[in-house]
Design a protein around this motif. Structure first.
Motif, PDB file in Angstrom:
ATOM      1  N   LEU A 248       0.826  -1.213   0.000  1.00 16.08           N
ATOM      2  CA  LEU A 248       0.000   0.000   0.000  1.00 16.08           C
ATOM      3  C   LEU A 248       0.857   1.258   0.000  1.00 16.08           C
ATOM      4  N   ASN A 249       2.049   1.157   0.561  1.00 13.89           N
ATOM      5  CA  ASN A 249       2.971   2.298   0.577  1.00 13.89           C
ATOM      6  C   ASN A 249       3.889   2.332  -0.635  1.00 13.89           C
ATOM      7  N   HIS A 250       3.536   1.523  -1.652  1.00 14.86           N
ATOM      8  CA  HIS A 250       4.416   1.377  -2.802  1.00 14.86           C
ATOM      9  C   HIS A 250       3.870   2.076  -4.042  1.00 14.86           C
ATOM     10  N   GLY A 251       2.921   2.964  -3.845  1.00 12.95           N
ATOM     11  CA  GLY A 251       2.389   3.726  -4.981  1.00 12.95           C
ATOM     12  C   GLY A 251       1.513   2.931  -5.916  1.00 12.95           C
ATOM     13  N   LEU A 252       0.755   1.974  -5.396  1.00  9.88           N
ATOM     14  CA  LEU A 252      -0.085   1.140  -6.252  1.00  9.88           C
ATOM     15  C   LEU A 252      -1.460   1.742  -6.502  1.00  9.88           C
ATOM     16  N   GLY A 253      -1.748   2.879  -5.901  1.00  5.41           N
ATOM     17  CA  GLY A 253      -3.039   3.525  -6.124  1.00  5.41           C
ATOM     18  C   GLY A 253      -4.200   2.798  -5.486  1.00  5.41           C
ATOM     19  N   LEU A 254      -3.951   2.090  -4.392  1.00  9.68           N
ATOM     20  CA  LEU A 254      -5.014   1.349  -3.717  1.00  9.68           C
ATOM     21  C   LEU A 254      -5.688   2.226  -2.674  1.00  9.68           C
ATOM     22  N   ASP A 255      -6.495   3.142  -3.133  1.00  9.79           N
ATOM     23  CA  ASP A 255      -7.248   3.989  -2.225  1.00  9.79           C
ATOM     24  C   ASP A 255      -8.503   3.251  -1.752  1.00  9.79           C
ATOM     25  N   ARG A 256      -9.122   3.799  -0.708  1.00 11.64           N
ATOM     26  CA  ARG A 256     -10.373   3.213  -0.215  1.00 11.64           C
ATOM     27  C   ARG A 256     -11.388   3.160  -1.358  1.00 11.64           C
ATOM     28  N   GLY A 257     -12.021   2.014  -1.517  1.00  8.14           N
ATOM     29  CA  GLY A 257     -12.964   1.816  -2.608  1.00  8.14           C
ATOM     30  C   GLY A 257     -12.365   1.135  -3.814  1.00  8.14           C
ATOM     31  N   ALA A 258     -11.033   0.962  -3.827  1.00  7.03           N
ATOM     32  CA  ALA A 258     -10.380   0.261  -4.934  1.00  7.03           C
ATOM     33  C   ALA A 258     -10.697  -1.226  -4.856  1.00  7.03           C
ATOM     34  N   GLU A 259     -10.326  -1.967  -5.902  1.00  5.20           N
ATOM     35  CA  GLU A 259     -10.588  -3.401  -5.946  1.00  5.20           C
ATOM     36  C   GLU A 259      -9.390  -4.126  -6.529  1.00  5.20           C
ATOM     37  N   VAL A 260      -9.058  -5.274  -5.948  1.00  9.36           N
ATOM     38  CA  VAL A 260      -7.993  -6.114  -6.474  1.00  9.36           C
ATOM     39  C   VAL A 260      -8.567  -7.482  -6.792  1.00  9.36           C
ATOM     40  N   LEU A 261      -7.862  -8.220  -7.655  1.00  5.25           N
ATOM     41  CA  LEU A 261      -8.211  -9.600  -7.957  1.00  5.25           C
ATOM     42  C   LEU A 261      -7.353 -10.515  -7.088  1.00  5.25           C
ATOM     43  N   LEU A 262      -7.976 -11.520  -6.488  1.00  5.86           N
ATOM     44  CA  LEU A 262      -7.260 -12.509  -5.688  1.00  5.86           C
ATOM     45  C   LEU A 262      -7.410 -13.873  -6.332  1.00  5.86           C
ATOM     46  N   VAL A 263      -6.283 -14.562  -6.530  1.00  2.00           N
ATOM     47  CA  VAL A 263      -6.314 -15.896  -7.116  1.00  2.00           C
ATOM     48  C   VAL A 263      -5.561 -16.834  -6.188  1.00  2.00           C
ATOM     49  N   GLY A 264      -6.241 -17.871  -5.717  1.00  2.00           N
ATOM     50  CA  GLY A 264      -5.582 -18.814  -4.830  1.00  2.00           C
ATOM     51  C   GLY A 264      -6.574 -19.695  -4.112  1.00  2.00           C
ATOM     52  N   ALA A 265      -6.064 -20.475  -3.157  1.00  2.72           N
ATOM     53  CA  ALA A 265      -6.912 -21.359  -2.358  1.00  2.72           C
ATOM     54  C   ALA A 265      -7.871 -20.536  -1.513  1.00  2.72           C
ATOM     55  N   GLU A 266      -9.078 -21.044  -1.343  1.00  4.96           N
ATOM     56  CA  GLU A 266     -10.132 -20.282  -0.676  1.00  4.96           C
ATOM     57  C   GLU A 266      -9.751 -19.863   0.736  1.00  4.96           C
ATOM     58  N   ALA A 267      -9.152 -20.777   1.511  1.00  6.27           N
ATOM     59  CA  ALA A 267      -8.817 -20.452   2.897  1.00  6.27           C
ATOM     60  C   ALA A 267      -7.854 -19.281   2.984  1.00  6.27           C
ATOM     61  N   LEU A 268      -6.949 -19.183   2.020  1.00  2.00           N
ATOM     62  CA  LEU A 268      -5.962 -18.107   2.043  1.00  2.00           C
ATOM     63  C   LEU A 268      -6.531 -16.811   1.481  1.00  2.00           C
ATOM     64  N   THR A 269      -7.276 -16.894   0.384  1.00  2.00           N
ATOM     65  CA  THR A 269      -7.850 -15.668  -0.174  1.00  2.00           C
ATOM     66  C   THR A 269      -8.842 -15.033   0.797  1.00  2.00           C
ATOM     67  N   GLN A 270      -9.511 -15.847   1.620  1.00  2.42           N
ATOM     68  CA  GLN A 270     -10.427 -15.280   2.612  1.00  2.42           C
ATOM     69  C   GLN A 270      -9.672 -14.429   3.627  1.00  2.42           C
ATOM     70  N   ARG A 271      -8.474 -14.843   3.994  1.00  2.00           N
ATOM     71  CA  ARG A 271      -7.676 -14.053   4.931  1.00  2.00           C
ATOM     72  C   ARG A 271      -7.262 -12.730   4.303  1.00  2.00           C
ATOM     73  N   TYR A 272      -6.857 -12.780   3.052  1.00  3.48           N
ATOM     74  CA  TYR A 272      -6.459 -11.543   2.374  1.00  3.48           C
ATOM     75  C   TYR A 272      -7.657 -10.623   2.197  1.00  3.48           C
ATOM     76  N   GLU A 273      -8.816 -11.205   1.939  1.00  2.00           N
ATOM     77  CA  GLU A 273     -10.016 -10.375   1.798  1.00  2.00           C
ATOM     78  C   GLU A 273     -10.323  -9.665   3.109  1.00  2.00           C
ATOM     79  N   ARG A 274     -10.192 -10.366   4.246  1.00  2.00           N
ATOM     80  CA  ARG A 274     -10.413  -9.739   5.546  1.00  2.00           C
ATOM     81  C   ARG A 274      -9.413  -8.611   5.776  1.00  2.00           C
ATOM     82  N   ALA A 275      -8.146  -8.873   5.442  1.00  2.00           N
ATOM     83  CA  ALA A 275      -7.109  -7.872   5.663  1.00  2.00           C
ATOM     84  C   ALA A 275      -7.334  -6.639   4.793  1.00  2.00           C
TER      85      ALA A 275
END
Length: 314
Positions: A248-275
């Protein structure tokens, strides 16, 4: 261009497992197999016999093409395959396929890029990236592939522009099993303790470094602030939160309301979604289908049959 093949076998040869899928003409998965015969368990001379043992019957028809992604193309793999430099499109992967024996089995190249003059690489994830954007009908965006070595990938105009690797899962394992912190935690991980995980993420996002926050696993345990059973979830929140903070501090433009794509196992992507939700960032998630679709796209481009994609990657 190779002769047209009517059947496609997609293979993901990872470090710990070997997975394969028979794909239909439209890219649909017809049948899947998975065995614990990962590349880390094999010598280069073993790969051919292992492949024949588990997929020889699927390769029996003379019109079958097999595309292999992952660590089979590493230095310690079946045959070393070159990296394809970013920015890269699906057609660039086709031009760097490494053929094994006859022109029926090929290893898909990994991708490479430079971050501040330092090289970065991936193997296997490239198929997931192109497949995910095709399935979602997108040409641009930020994609995250969580895992032992997480990848953050920038895609613009249907090509991979750059990416960065973070050893999040490996750092978790090292701290969890081989550090002072392991003494405070139970031998085995339990199910996710969501409040403890969220607490770890929040601390990581508001702090300067994992080098500082990691010791809180010890101190919170000493003062009875977090129970031992919840500490693995708390540590998971710390390392994933550290990954997010650095990106987030790397200039990726991830402001509040932005969206990313997550690809991976469900148990792990759920953790990233929470974070990510703690920063007000939304997600779209995909699983194994992305990788199979990516290999199908390579086959389509290889045979000049891709035409105009359905709002996806070419």
């Amino acid at each position: 261009m190779v002769a047209a093949m009517s059947q496609l076998l997609g293979t993901d040869w990872g470090t710990t497992s070997l997975r394969g899928a028979r794909l239909g003409a439209d890219g649909a998965v017809l049948e899947q197999r998975s065995v614990d015969r990962g590349a880390a368990m094999l010598q280069p001379a073993d790969f051919e016999a292992v492949f024949d043992e588990h997929f020889g019957d699927w390769m029996a028809p003379a019109d079958t093409l097999c595309l292999i992604g992952g660590m089979a193309g590493s230095k310690q793999g079946w045959v070393e395959a070159p990296y394809c430099a970013c920015p890269a499109r699906i057609e660039d992967l086709c031009r760097k396929l490494t053929w094994i024996g006859s022109r029926r089995i090929a290893i898909v190249p990994g991708l490479s890029c430079n971050q501040a003059g330092v090289p970065d690489v991936m193997r296997g994830e490239e198929s997931q990236i192109f497949g995910a954007f095709h399935l979602l009908g997108r040409a641009d965006g930020l994609l995250v592939l969580p895992g032992t070595h997480s990848k953050w990938v920038q895609v613009r105009g249907r090509r991979v522009e750059s990416f960065s690797t973070l050893m999040t899962g490996e750092f978790y394992a090292l701290l969890r099993r081989h550090s002072l912190l392991a003494r405070s935690m139970p031998p085995d991980d339990t199910e996710l303790d969501a409040p403890a995980f969220d607490q770890g993420v929040a601390l990581a996002l508001s702090s300067r470094s994992l080098m500082q926050t990691a010791f809180s696993v010890r101190t919170l345990s000493l003062f009875g602030r977090i129970g031992a059973e919840a500490l693995p979830s708390y540590l998971s929140g710390l390392v994933i939160g550290e990954e997010l903070r650095s990106q987030l501090n790397h200039g990726l433009g991830l402001d509040r309301g932005a969206e990313v794509l997550l690809v991976g196992a469900e148990a792990l992507t759920q953790r990233y979604e929470r974070a990510l939700s703690q920063q007000g960032i939304g997600v779209k998630t995909l699983g194994a289908a992305a990788g199979w679709r990516g290999l199908w796209l390579v086959a389509q481009a290889l045979h000049g049959q891709s035409g105009a994609p359905a709002e996806g990657v070419t």
